[in-house]
Design a protein around this motif. Structure first.
Motif, mmCIF file in Angstrom:
data_model
loop_
_atom_site.group_PDB
_atom_site.id
_atom_site.type_symbol
_atom_site.label_atom_id
_atom_site.label_comp_id
_atom_site.label_asym_id
_atom_site.label_seq_id
_atom_site.Cartn_x
_atom_site.Cartn_y
_atom_site.Cartn_z
ATOM 1 N N MET A 134 0.743 -1.156 -0.069
ATOM 2 C CA MET A 134 -0.062 -0.053 -0.023
ATOM 3 C C MET A 134 0.888 1.278 -0.089
ATOM 4 S SD MET A 134 -2.901 0.951 -0.254
ATOM 5 C CE MET A 134 -4.348 1.840 -0.046
ATOM 6 N N ASP A 135 2.028 1.210 0.834
ATOM 7 C CA ASP A 135 2.811 2.431 0.667
ATOM 8 C C ASP A 135 3.448 2.633 -0.607
ATOM 9 O OD1 ASP A 135 2.445 2.882 3.414
ATOM 10 O OD2 ASP A 135 4.479 1.620 4.088
ATOM 11 N N ASN A 136 3.678 1.598 -1.433
ATOM 12 C CA ASN A 136 4.066 1.633 -2.657
ATOM 13 C C ASN A 136 3.074 2.358 -3.655
ATOM 14 O OD1 ASN A 136 6.552 0.381 -2.474
ATOM 15 N ND2 ASN A 136 5.965 -1.681 -2.818
ATOM 16 N N PHE A 137 1.945 1.982 -3.612
ATOM 17 C CA PHE A 137 0.855 2.488 -4.351
ATOM 18 C C PHE A 137 0.677 4.219 -3.792
ATOM 19 C CE2 PHE A 137 -0.620 -1.806 -5.313
ATOM 20 C CZ PHE A 137 -0.723 -1.662 -6.651
ATOM 21 N N LYS A 138 0.925 4.338 -2.660
ATOM 22 C CA LYS A 138 0.811 5.830 -2.118
ATOM 23 C C LYS A 138 1.907 6.585 -3.077
ATOM 24 C CE LYS A 138 -0.525 4.696 2.284
ATOM 25 N NZ LYS A 138 -0.194 4.566 3.759
ATOM 26 N N VAL A 139 2.926 6.293 -3.002
ATOM 27 C CA VAL A 139 4.220 6.768 -3.681
ATOM 28 C C VAL A 139 3.908 6.726 -4.909
ATOM 29 C CG1 VAL A 139 6.680 6.427 -4.243
ATOM 30 C CG2 VAL A 139 5.963 6.348 -1.912
ATOM 31 N N PRO B 287 13.932 11.100 -3.625
ATOM 32 C CA PRO B 287 13.571 10.122 -2.375
ATOM 33 C C PRO B 287 13.087 10.679 -1.214
ATOM 34 C CG PRO B 287 15.622 9.458 -3.363
ATOM 35 C CD PRO B 287 15.367 10.842 -3.815
ATOM 36 N N GLU B 288 13.716 11.883 -0.762
ATOM 37 C CA GLU B 288 13.337 12.495 0.468
ATOM 38 C C GLU B 288 11.755 12.819 0.412
ATOM 39 O OE1 GLU B 288 17.602 12.342 0.186
ATOM 40 O OE2 GLU B 288 15.990 13.140 -1.231
ATOM 41 N N LEU C 90 12.840 4.467 -5.389
ATOM 42 C CA LEU C 90 12.220 5.386 -6.346
ATOM 43 C C LEU C 90 12.620 5.206 -7.750
ATOM 44 C CD1 LEU C 90 10.735 8.142 -6.681
ATOM 45 C CD2 LEU C 90 12.692 9.443 -6.641
ATOM 46 N N ASP C 91 13.818 4.939 -7.995
ATOM 47 C CA ASP C 91 14.327 4.359 -9.268
ATOM 48 C C ASP C 91 13.603 3.156 -9.626
ATOM 49 O OD1 ASP C 91 16.370 6.213 -9.067
ATOM 50 O OD2 ASP C 91 17.746 5.123 -8.747
ATOM 51 N N ALA C 92 13.378 2.086 -8.881
ATOM 52 C CA ALA C 92 12.566 0.895 -9.348
ATOM 53 C C ALA C 92 10.932 1.389 -9.674
ATOM 54 C CB ALA C 92 12.449 -0.114 -8.262
ATOM 55 N N LEU C 93 10.422 2.027 -8.815
ATOM 56 C CA LEU C 93 9.047 2.491 -8.974
ATOM 57 C C LEU C 93 8.982 3.167 -10.508
ATOM 58 C CD1 LEU C 93 7.827 3.422 -5.469
ATOM 59 C CD2 LEU C 93 7.292 1.523 -6.674
ATOM 60 N N ILE D 86 11.233 7.651 0.889
ATOM 61 C CA ILE D 86 11.676 6.133 0.632
ATOM 62 C C ILE D 86 13.103 6.312 0.130
ATOM 63 C CG2 ILE D 86 9.429 5.424 -0.144
ATOM 64 C CD1 ILE D 86 10.084 5.930 -3.324
ATOM 65 N N SER D 87 13.527 5.169 -0.158
ATOM 66 C CA SER D 87 15.148 4.953 -0.746
ATOM 67 C C SER D 87 15.098 5.469 -2.175
ATOM 68 C CB SER D 87 15.715 3.696 -0.417
ATOM 69 O OG SER D 87 15.110 2.767 -1.505
ATOM 70 N N GLU D 88 16.519 5.649 -2.584
ATOM 71 C CA GLU D 88 16.565 6.266 -3.975
ATOM 72 C C GLU D 88 16.427 4.997 -4.759
ATOM 73 O OE1 GLU D 88 20.190 7.879 -6.885
ATOM 74 O OE2 GLU D 88 20.336 8.231 -4.718
#
Length: 106
Positions: A3-8, A32-33, A42-45, A37-39
């Protein structure tokens, strides 16, 4: 947490949607800040979103660390449709709005 991934993801897509009003995307918030989340995450998303056709302009080479963002980076029609229709995104939007309404200054 999924769910956190979907929020981001929702925040990334909304940021890019808002950028449609400008000639060039201001990447200063796409860090990322800003998302907490981590860099690497963010890159993966960003790569996932591009691979699925939601955004364009993410330059990534397998085996190399990190991504580069093209100045013309932006969203696609598929993304606009997704933001409008996807109930998971609507739930995340409601949650984010609720958090913003509860915590002044966000």
């Amino acid at each position: 947490d999924q769910m956190d991934n979907f929020k981001v993801i929702y925040k990334i897509l909304k940021l890019l949607e808002a950028a449609m009003d400008y000639d060039e995307f201001d990447r200063s918030q796409l860090i990322p800040e800003y998302f907490g989340i981590s860099e690497n995450r963010l890159d993966a998303l960003l790569v996932m979103l591009q691979n699925e056709g939601y955004i364009h302009g993410v330059l990534h080479a397998k085996g190399l660390r990190g991504v580069k963002l093209d100045p013309s980076m932006g969203i696609t029609l598929k993304d606009l449709e997704y933001l409008e229709e996807n109930s998971a995104m609507k739930k995340a939007a409601a949650l984010i709005k609720g958090i913003k309404d509860t915590i002044p200054g966000l």
